[in-house]
Design an enzyme around this catalytic site. Sequence first.
Site, PDB file in Angstrom:
ATOM      1  N   ASN A  68       5.757  -9.358  -1.956  1.00 35.81           N
ATOM      2  CA  ASN A  68       5.565  -7.966  -2.352  1.00 35.81           C
ATOM      3  C   ASN A  68       6.921  -7.257  -2.330  1.00 35.81           C
ATOM      4  O   ASN A  68       7.577  -7.190  -1.288  1.00 35.81           O
ATOM      5  CB  ASN A  68       4.582  -7.292  -1.400  1.00 35.81           C
ATOM      6  CG  ASN A  68       4.186  -5.904  -1.875  1.00 35.81           C
ATOM      7  OD1 ASN A  68       5.026  -5.106  -2.258  1.00 35.81           O
ATOM      8  ND2 ASN A  68       2.901  -5.612  -1.818  1.00 35.81           N
ATOM      9  N   HIS A  79       8.846  -2.493  -1.003  1.00 34.68           N
ATOM     10  CA  HIS A  79       9.757  -1.803  -0.096  1.00 34.68           C
ATOM     11  C   HIS A  79      11.206  -1.872  -0.545  1.00 34.68           C
ATOM     12  O   HIS A  79      12.039  -1.122  -0.025  1.00 34.68           O
ATOM     13  CB  HIS A  79       9.569  -2.310   1.328  1.00 34.68           C
ATOM     14  CG  HIS A  79       8.246  -1.889   1.890  1.00 34.68           C
ATOM     15  ND1 HIS A  79       7.955  -0.584   2.205  1.00 34.68           N
ATOM     16  CD2 HIS A  79       7.106  -2.582   2.131  1.00 34.68           C
ATOM     17  CE1 HIS A  79       6.707  -0.495   2.637  1.00 34.68           C
ATOM     18  NE2 HIS A  79       6.170  -1.690   2.603  1.00 34.68           N
ATOM     19  N   HIS A 139       2.618  -2.876  -5.833  1.00 36.66           N
ATOM     20  CA  HIS A 139       1.557  -1.863  -5.762  1.00 36.66           C
ATOM     21  C   HIS A 139       2.054  -0.611  -6.471  1.00 36.66           C
ATOM     22  O   HIS A 139       2.934   0.084  -5.974  1.00 36.66           O
ATOM     23  CB  HIS A 139       1.236  -1.568  -4.294  1.00 36.66           C
ATOM     24  CG  HIS A 139       0.110  -0.603  -4.093  1.00 36.66           C
ATOM     25  ND1 HIS A 139      -0.373  -0.271  -2.842  1.00 36.66           N
ATOM     26  CD2 HIS A 139      -0.634   0.118  -4.970  1.00 36.66           C
ATOM     27  CE1 HIS A 139      -1.362   0.588  -2.957  1.00 36.66           C
ATOM     28  NE2 HIS A 139      -1.527   0.854  -4.241  1.00 36.66           N
ATOM     29  N   ARG A 165       1.340   2.788  -6.897  1.00 34.78           N
ATOM     30  CA  ARG A 165       0.510   3.823  -6.279  1.00 34.78           C
ATOM     31  C   ARG A 165       0.380   5.034  -7.190  1.00 34.78           C
ATOM     32  O   ARG A 165       1.232   5.283  -8.045  1.00 34.78           O
ATOM     33  CB  ARG A 165       1.090   4.237  -4.937  1.00 34.78           C
ATOM     34  CG  ARG A 165       1.078   3.124  -3.888  1.00 34.78           C
ATOM     35  CD  ARG A 165       1.592   3.636  -2.564  1.00 34.78           C
ATOM     36  NE  ARG A 165       0.680   4.596  -1.988  1.00 34.78           N
ATOM     37  CZ  ARG A 165      -0.111   4.336  -0.945  1.00 34.78           C
ATOM     38  NH1 ARG A 165      -0.098   3.139  -0.371  1.00 34.78           N
ATOM     39  NH2 ARG A 165      -0.902   5.264  -0.466  1.00 34.78           N
ATOM     40  N   ARG A 209       5.279   6.324  -5.177  1.00 35.20           N
ATOM     41  CA  ARG A 209       6.246   6.468  -4.089  1.00 35.20           C
ATOM     42  C   ARG A 209       7.225   5.310  -4.012  1.00 35.20           C
ATOM     43  O   ARG A 209       8.273   5.428  -3.385  1.00 35.20           O
ATOM     44  CB  ARG A 209       5.545   6.635  -2.744  1.00 35.20           C
ATOM     45  CG  ARG A 209       4.849   5.386  -2.245  1.00 35.20           C
ATOM     46  CD  ARG A 209       4.288   5.581  -0.853  1.00 35.20           C
ATOM     47  NE  ARG A 209       3.258   6.611  -0.807  1.00 35.20           N
ATOM     48  CZ  ARG A 209       2.478   6.800   0.257  1.00 35.20           C
ATOM     49  NH1 ARG A 209       2.633   6.065   1.350  1.00 35.20           N
ATOM     50  NH2 ARG A 209       1.551   7.730   0.238  1.00 35.20           N
ATOM     51  N   GLU A 265      -1.238  -4.700  -7.653  1.00 34.69           N
ATOM     52  CA  GLU A 265      -2.119  -4.013  -6.717  1.00 34.69           C
ATOM     53  C   GLU A 265      -2.319  -2.575  -7.170  1.00 34.69           C
ATOM     54  O   GLU A 265      -1.350  -1.907  -7.572  1.00 34.69           O
ATOM     55  CB  GLU A 265      -1.530  -4.012  -5.308  1.00 34.69           C
ATOM     56  CG  GLU A 265      -1.437  -5.385  -4.671  1.00 34.69           C
ATOM     57  CD  GLU A 265      -0.949  -5.328  -3.244  1.00 34.69           C
ATOM     58  OE1 GLU A 265      -1.103  -6.343  -2.529  1.00 34.69           O
ATOM     59  OE2 GLU A 265      -0.401  -4.276  -2.835  1.00 34.69           O
ATOM     60  N   THR A 294      -1.145   0.851   3.119  1.00 32.95           N
ATOM     61  CA  THR A 294      -2.582   0.705   2.927  1.00 32.95           C
ATOM     62  C   THR A 294      -3.288   0.545   4.269  1.00 32.95           C
ATOM     63  O   THR A 294      -2.943  -0.314   5.069  1.00 32.95           O
ATOM     64  CB  THR A 294      -2.877  -0.510   2.032  1.00 32.95           C
ATOM     65  OG1 THR A 294      -2.179  -0.352   0.795  1.00 32.95           O
ATOM     66  CG2 THR A 294      -4.358  -0.623   1.758  1.00 32.95           C
ATOM     67  N   GLU A 351      -8.918 -10.740  -0.785  1.00 34.02           N
ATOM     68  CA  GLU A 351      -7.759 -10.830   0.100  1.00 34.02           C
ATOM     69  C   GLU A 351      -8.146 -10.138   1.399  1.00 34.02           C
ATOM     70  O   GLU A 351      -8.455  -8.947   1.408  1.00 34.02           O
ATOM     71  CB  GLU A 351      -6.528 -10.167  -0.509  1.00 34.02           C
ATOM     72  CG  GLU A 351      -5.304 -10.246   0.389  1.00 34.02           C
ATOM     73  CD  GLU A 351      -4.048  -9.655  -0.228  1.00 34.02           C
ATOM     74  OE1 GLU A 351      -3.160  -9.222   0.541  1.00 34.02           O
ATOM     75  OE2 GLU A 351      -3.965  -9.610  -1.476  1.00 34.02           O
ATOM     76  N   HIS A 369      -1.149  -8.502   4.746  1.00 39.88           N
ATOM     77  CA  HIS A 369      -0.879  -7.188   5.338  1.00 39.88           C
ATOM     78  C   HIS A 369      -0.335  -7.362   6.752  1.00 39.88           C
ATOM     79  O   HIS A 369      -0.995  -7.879   7.642  1.00 39.88           O
ATOM     80  CB  HIS A 369      -2.099  -6.275   5.385  1.00 39.88           C
ATOM     81  CG  HIS A 369      -1.702  -4.823   5.587  1.00 39.88           C
ATOM     82  ND1 HIS A 369      -1.235  -4.027   4.559  1.00 39.88           N
ATOM     83  CD2 HIS A 369      -1.666  -4.050   6.695  1.00 39.88           C
ATOM     84  CE1 HIS A 369      -0.950  -2.822   5.011  1.00 39.88           C
ATOM     85  NE2 HIS A 369      -1.193  -2.809   6.321  1.00 39.88           N
TER      86      HIS A 369
END
Length: 258
Positions: free
Chosen positions: A17, A20, A53, A55, A59, A80, A111, A161, A204
């Site tokens: 992922n 970040h 993801h 969003r 963000r 995502e 999340t 998931e 996660h």
Amino acid sequence: MNPLVEPAPRGPLLGVNIDHVATLRNARGGSYPDPVEAALHALRGGADIITFHLREDRRHIRDEDVARLREQVHAPLNFESALTGEMLDLIEQARPRMACLVPERRQELTTEGGLDVLGQLPRVREACARLAAIDCRVSLFIEADAAQIDAAVQSGAPCIELHTGAYANAVEAGDEGSAQRQFARIREAIARARAAGLQTNAGHGLTLRSTPVLAAMPEVRELHIGHALVAHALFVGMERAVRDFKACIESAAARPAG
């Protein structure tokens, strides 16, 4: 054999992922560090899937990032998103190999918890049908809960998931009792999902300490890891960070059962 359906010979597939990396970029503005470049480095390190993801508040990953990922990343993309009309439209436009539907609240840092499939089953079922129509494999990000797993089966999703945050947090805190209880929940959920014919993935909060137990389970097909891997990459570089997580997964998967 379809590598997105069957487990890799040496453990679950690794979805990296890149959110970040985009978070760091957006904290200062400008164009770097570039999450697309990070994705390419992750693939050179051995990542199997690139997860992101988009969003509603944008963000971290932005619409233009999604477009560039489609153009430049020649590997499976896992999109995502929240369960909204806007996001389903964007997934249909992007046509990723995979999509994972997740809960989303504006105030949360990351999340929190799993998608309530049971409470909104008609909406989830409709979304699964829409995405299946574009040959996009749908996964539902849910808690290790029997009712949610049963609802996932009813939704028509081929994959779930499992939210591993509570387990991973307990491992990092050194709370062995809580970690064992949370892992028992995950193990029971995996057995229920697999018996129902669902592909089971997990993710996660996973770190190099909390990944091995899940990687050792042959029923787990994919592990999606972001924050800890990107944090590790700050010190060793993205390619090395991915290789370290891949080595962790493969070592755990190679251990004899029991």
